[in-house]
Design an enzyme around this catalytic site. Structure first.
Site: not given
Length: 256
Positions: A9, A11
């Site tokens: 991932d 953010d």
């Protein structure tokens, strides 16, 4: 076990809004130095992979190619191509979603589209909601890019694409087809892109509901890092435990 590839991932894991997470940068650099393949799998549809790569370089001094970034926008395009209902589409979203969809050969149609795609749009208007509501009522396939209710930023948790999608679902009484994490659609395509088996990769992220559940629900090991969305206090109460939990990515042992 020692994993052959990493799905990561962005953010809340590598950066938080406009702020770098230093351990995230070191994690990426360790992968690069070890020659381990990785793919950033992000529900963010506001930027194209090229723009994301440029932002990583200019704002965070993390240097990767656009091919290492797989967004919910790309997964949405892959889904529509496989579904093959038609080429006409109307989108609530930003350039990172709209530009890629049009570049992939789909045609803009506001009245009678084959697909309605709803993603994050910082300039969304009531009229846009009206158009997608009417189109879905006429039979357009309703696609939600991702179910993220909130976005972790330096300001706090802001409304995410899932919040906009929920409004359309309420207005139409029609559930969307979700593309992004934790759905199988994006994860199966991500594993296909990295060129490995599910047993050989691990999903790394900060959000239990999207990142970690995308691993749990799709047979992929998971690493929860407590640098973003899911707080440490929530870990003992999680319905299914992640494969691993770390406070910082600096704690991760690549050879375990």
């Amino acid at each position: 076990m020692s994993y052959k590839g990493y799905l990561i991932d962005l953010d809340g894991t590598i950066y938080l809004g406009k702020e770098l997470i230093p351990a995230g940068k070191r994690f990426v650099e360790s992968l690069q130095s070890k020659g381990l393949p990785f793919l950033f799998v992000t529900n963010n549809t506001t930027r194209t992979p090229a723009v994301v790569a440029d932002r990583l370089a200019t704002e965070f001094n993390i240097h990767v190619g656009p091919e290492t970034i797989y967004t919910a926008s790309l997964a949405t395009i892959d889904f529509m191509k496989d579904d093959a209902k038609g080429k006409k589409v109307f989108v609530i979203g930003e350039a990172g979603l709209i530009d890629l969809i049009l570049a992939a050969g789909f045609e803009w149609e506001e009245t009678n589209p084959d697909y309605v795609v709803v993603g994050l749009d910082n300039e969304v208007t009531y009229e846009k909601f009206v158009l997608v509501t009417l189109a879905i009522q006429k039979g357009a396939t309703f696609i939600g890019t991702n179910p993220d209710k909130n976005i972790p930023t330096e300001r706090g948790l802001l409304p995410g694409a899932g919040s906009l999608i929920a409004m359309v679902e309420t207005a139409t009484q029609t559930p969307p087809i979700f593309i992004g994490k934790p759905e199988a659609i994006i994860m199966d395509k991500a594993v296909e892109r990295i060129g490995l088996n599910k047993a050989d990769v691990i999903m790394v992220g900060d959000n239990y509901d999207t990142d970690i559940c995308s691993g749990i629900r799709n047979g992929i090991d998971s690493l929860l890092v407590l640098s973003g969305f899911t707080p440490k206090a929530a870990v003992p109460m999680l319905p299914v435990a992640p494969t691993y939990v770390v406070d910082s990515l600096d704690e991760w042992d690549f050879d375990q």
